[in-house]
Design a protein around this motif. Structure first.
Motif, mmCIF file in Angstrom:
data_model
loop_
_atom_site.group_PDB
_atom_site.id
_atom_site.type_symbol
_atom_site.label_atom_id
_atom_site.label_comp_id
_atom_site.label_asym_id
_atom_site.label_seq_id
_atom_site.Cartn_x
_atom_site.Cartn_y
_atom_site.Cartn_z
ATOM 1 N N LEU A 98 0.864 -1.176 0.000
ATOM 2 C CA LEU A 98 0.000 0.000 0.000
ATOM 3 C C LEU A 98 0.898 1.221 0.000
ATOM 4 O O LEU A 98 1.781 1.342 0.851
ATOM 5 C CB LEU A 98 -0.895 0.020 1.239
ATOM 6 C CG LEU A 98 -1.772 1.268 1.395
ATOM 7 C CD1 LEU A 98 -2.906 1.259 0.368
ATOM 8 C CD2 LEU A 98 -2.340 1.360 2.815
ATOM 9 N N SER A 99 0.699 2.103 -0.965
ATOM 10 C CA SER A 99 1.496 3.334 -1.051
ATOM 11 C C SER A 99 0.569 4.532 -0.948
ATOM 12 O O SER A 99 -0.546 4.516 -1.491
ATOM 13 C CB SER A 99 2.265 3.399 -2.376
ATOM 14 O OG SER A 99 3.154 2.311 -2.487
ATOM 15 N N VAL A 100 1.017 5.567 -0.250
ATOM 16 C CA VAL A 100 0.240 6.791 -0.100
ATOM 17 C C VAL A 100 1.070 7.970 -0.582
ATOM 18 O O VAL A 100 2.294 7.889 -0.683
ATOM 19 C CB VAL A 100 -0.195 7.019 1.362
ATOM 20 C CG1 VAL A 100 -1.107 5.907 1.830
ATOM 21 C CG2 VAL A 100 1.027 7.127 2.280
ATOM 22 N N ARG A 101 0.396 9.049 -0.883
ATOM 23 C CA ARG A 101 1.076 10.236 -1.381
ATOM 24 C C ARG A 101 1.505 11.139 -0.237
ATOM 25 O O ARG A 101 0.734 11.390 0.686
ATOM 26 C CB ARG A 101 0.142 11.016 -2.304
ATOM 27 C CG ARG A 101 0.746 12.328 -2.785
ATOM 28 C CD ARG A 101 -0.239 13.139 -3.612
ATOM 29 N NE ARG A 101 0.262 14.472 -3.839
ATOM 30 C CZ ARG A 101 -0.405 15.593 -3.595
ATOM 31 N NH1 ARG A 101 -1.624 15.535 -3.117
ATOM 32 N NH2 ARG A 101 0.138 16.773 -3.823
ATOM 33 N N ALA A 139 0.337 5.242 -10.482
ATOM 34 C CA ALA A 139 -1.078 4.950 -10.239
ATOM 35 C C ALA A 139 -1.719 6.053 -9.417
ATOM 36 O O ALA A 139 -2.871 6.440 -9.647
ATOM 37 C CB ALA A 139 -1.230 3.602 -9.535
ATOM 38 N N VAL A 140 -0.985 6.568 -8.437
ATOM 39 C CA VAL A 140 -1.472 7.701 -7.644
ATOM 40 C C VAL A 140 -1.533 8.956 -8.498
ATOM 41 O O VAL A 140 -2.542 9.672 -8.517
ATOM 42 C CB VAL A 140 -0.563 7.928 -6.411
ATOM 43 C CG1 VAL A 140 -0.934 9.224 -5.702
ATOM 44 C CG2 VAL A 140 -0.659 6.749 -5.453
ATOM 45 N N LEU A 141 -0.454 9.240 -9.207
ATOM 46 C CA LEU A 141 -0.352 10.465 -10.002
ATOM 47 C C LEU A 141 -1.479 10.562 -11.029
ATOM 48 O O LEU A 141 -2.018 11.647 -11.272
ATOM 49 C CB LEU A 141 1.004 10.515 -10.695
ATOM 50 C CG LEU A 141 1.313 11.741 -11.561
ATOM 51 C CD1 LEU A 141 1.219 13.026 -10.754
ATOM 52 C CD2 LEU A 141 2.705 11.601 -12.179
ATOM 53 N N ALA A 142 -1.846 9.447 -11.630
ATOM 54 C CA ALA A 142 -2.869 9.454 -12.670
ATOM 55 C C ALA A 142 -4.218 9.926 -12.156
ATOM 56 O O ALA A 142 -5.050 10.394 -12.939
ATOM 57 C CB ALA A 142 -3.013 8.054 -13.267
ATOM 58 N N ALA A 189 0.252 -1.785 -10.253
ATOM 59 C CA ALA A 189 -0.430 -1.063 -9.180
ATOM 60 C C ALA A 189 -1.730 -0.452 -9.681
ATOM 61 O O ALA A 189 -1.803 0.027 -10.818
ATOM 62 C CB ALA A 189 0.471 0.042 -8.619
ATOM 63 N N ALA A 190 -2.752 -0.476 -8.827
ATOM 64 C CA ALA A 190 -4.043 0.133 -9.141
ATOM 65 C C ALA A 190 -4.317 1.251 -8.140
ATOM 66 O O ALA A 190 -3.992 1.122 -6.953
ATOM 67 C CB ALA A 190 -5.155 -0.903 -9.082
ATOM 68 N N PRO A 191 -4.919 2.345 -8.595
ATOM 69 C CA PRO A 191 -5.203 3.455 -7.686
ATOM 70 C C PRO A 191 -6.367 3.163 -6.759
ATOM 71 O O PRO A 191 -7.281 2.409 -7.102
ATOM 72 C CB PRO A 191 -5.537 4.605 -8.644
ATOM 73 C CG PRO A 191 -6.053 3.928 -9.872
ATOM 74 C CD PRO A 191 -5.297 2.637 -9.979
ATOM 75 N N VAL A 192 -6.311 3.766 -5.584
ATOM 76 C CA VAL A 192 -7.400 3.718 -4.609
ATOM 77 C C VAL A 192 -7.811 5.159 -4.350
ATOM 78 O O VAL A 192 -7.092 5.903 -3.690
ATOM 79 C CB VAL A 192 -6.951 3.051 -3.292
ATOM 80 C CG1 VAL A 192 -8.109 3.008 -2.299
ATOM 81 C CG2 VAL A 192 -6.399 1.657 -3.554
ATOM 82 N N GLY A 197 -10.750 12.900 -0.699
ATOM 83 C CA GLY A 197 -9.561 13.213 -1.476
ATOM 84 C C GLY A 197 -8.406 12.250 -1.307
ATOM 85 O O GLY A 197 -7.331 12.475 -1.853
ATOM 86 N N LEU A 198 -8.606 11.157 -0.530
ATOM 87 C CA LEU A 198 -7.527 10.188 -0.373
ATOM 88 C C LEU A 198 -7.188 9.554 -1.702
ATOM 89 O O LEU A 198 -8.057 9.075 -2.420
ATOM 90 C CB LEU A 198 -7.940 9.094 0.614
ATOM 91 C CG LEU A 198 -6.995 7.889 0.698
ATOM 92 C CD1 LEU A 198 -5.685 8.286 1.370
ATOM 93 C CD2 LEU A 198 -7.635 6.737 1.441
ATOM 94 N N VAL A 199 -5.914 9.568 -2.053
ATOM 95 C CA VAL A 199 -5.441 8.845 -3.234
ATOM 96 C C VAL A 199 -4.248 7.997 -2.802
ATOM 97 O O VAL A 199 -3.246 8.518 -2.318
ATOM 98 C CB VAL A 199 -5.032 9.791 -4.379
ATOM 99 C CG1 VAL A 199 -4.562 8.972 -5.580
ATOM 100 C CG2 VAL A 199 -6.185 10.699 -4.784
#
Length: 242
Positions: A98-101, A139-142, A189-192, A197-199
């Motif tokens: 799990l990765s967060v920005r 995936a987050v950036l998109a 990786a797939a975005p969540v 506003g959580l990405v």
């Protein structure tokens, strides 16, 4: 309709700008938001006094109050994510992350190691890399706000190529990387995209020797990310309604 407070809205805009686009001087923040510099200075002084921002040599950053508040939310994210990650790793036998920005970076928040292979991936939580690099970051950036995404893309080493990659990620629903962040590793990786506003992103990372297996897990990763999004939303609504 409730009465609108312009002053409160401007203070919140400053906090959001610092959190989403990085810290800056009062003058730079005012210019960024189209705000009068005197107003920005006054609001930042108030926010600093209350601990919502802190001042450093090159400008303002988010303060300890916000960091403490965020720390109360993070355990809920990790608690919900852990169940989904355990299931994904059990299905695939591979490491799930799990990765967060954080600003312009993606940070590994949690890792569930793979179980079926002698050669395993073990990236420690806290591993940080730019949003434009690696499957988890892209995936987050998109899925970020257009204005923030453009700023990150324009500052990347290859903006035109990155724009095309992000279009493809939004079309497919997932990102991929090959021998990019660390030699010998590849990922998907797939975005969540959650409420408020959580990405974040949910990803599988494997050694290059098993790269051919990644594509067959793409649907599982996308479904797991969707499940995490839904369960986070349900947990948020339950908490808000309790």
């Amino acid at each position: 309709m409730p009465e609108f407070s312009k002053t409160a809205d401007q203070a919140l805009a400053l906090l959001l700008s610092i959190g989403e686009e990085g810290g800056a001087t009062a003058a730079a923040l005012a210019d960024r938001l189209g705000m009068h510099r005197t107003v920005a200075h006054r609001l930042l002084a108030t926010l600093e006094q209350r601990g919502f921002v802190g001042r450093r040599s090159d400008g303002y950053e988010l303060g300890l109050v916000l960091r403490r508040l965020a720390a109360r939310v993070e355990p809920e994210l990790l608690q919900v994510a852990r169940v989904v990650m355990d299931d994904l790793s059990a299905t695939t036998g591979e490491a799930t992350m799990l990765s967060v920005r954080e600003g312009n970076d993606a940070v590994t928040a949690a890792l569930v190691p793979g179980t079926r292979h002698l050669v395993r991936v073990a990236l420690e939580p806290g591993f940080r890399h730019p949003l434009h690099a690696g499957a988890a970051g892209r995936a987050v950036l998109a899925c970020l706000d257009d204005r923030i995404r453009r700023r990150v893309v324009d500052a990347s080493p290859a903006p035109a190529a990155l724009r095309e990659q992000l279009k493809e990620i939004r079309r497919l629903g997932y990102a991929s990387s090959h021998d990019e962040l660390q030699e010998g590793l590849c990922g998907i990786a797939a975005p969540v995209v959650g409420e408020g506003g959580l990405v974040a992103s949910l990803s599988l990372t494997v050694p290059l020797t098993r790269a051919a297996d990644l594509q067959k897990w793409a649907g599982d990763v996308v479904r797991a990310a969707g499940r995490l999004r839904d369960e986070l939303g349900a947990a948020t609504r339950m908490t808000g309604g309790s």
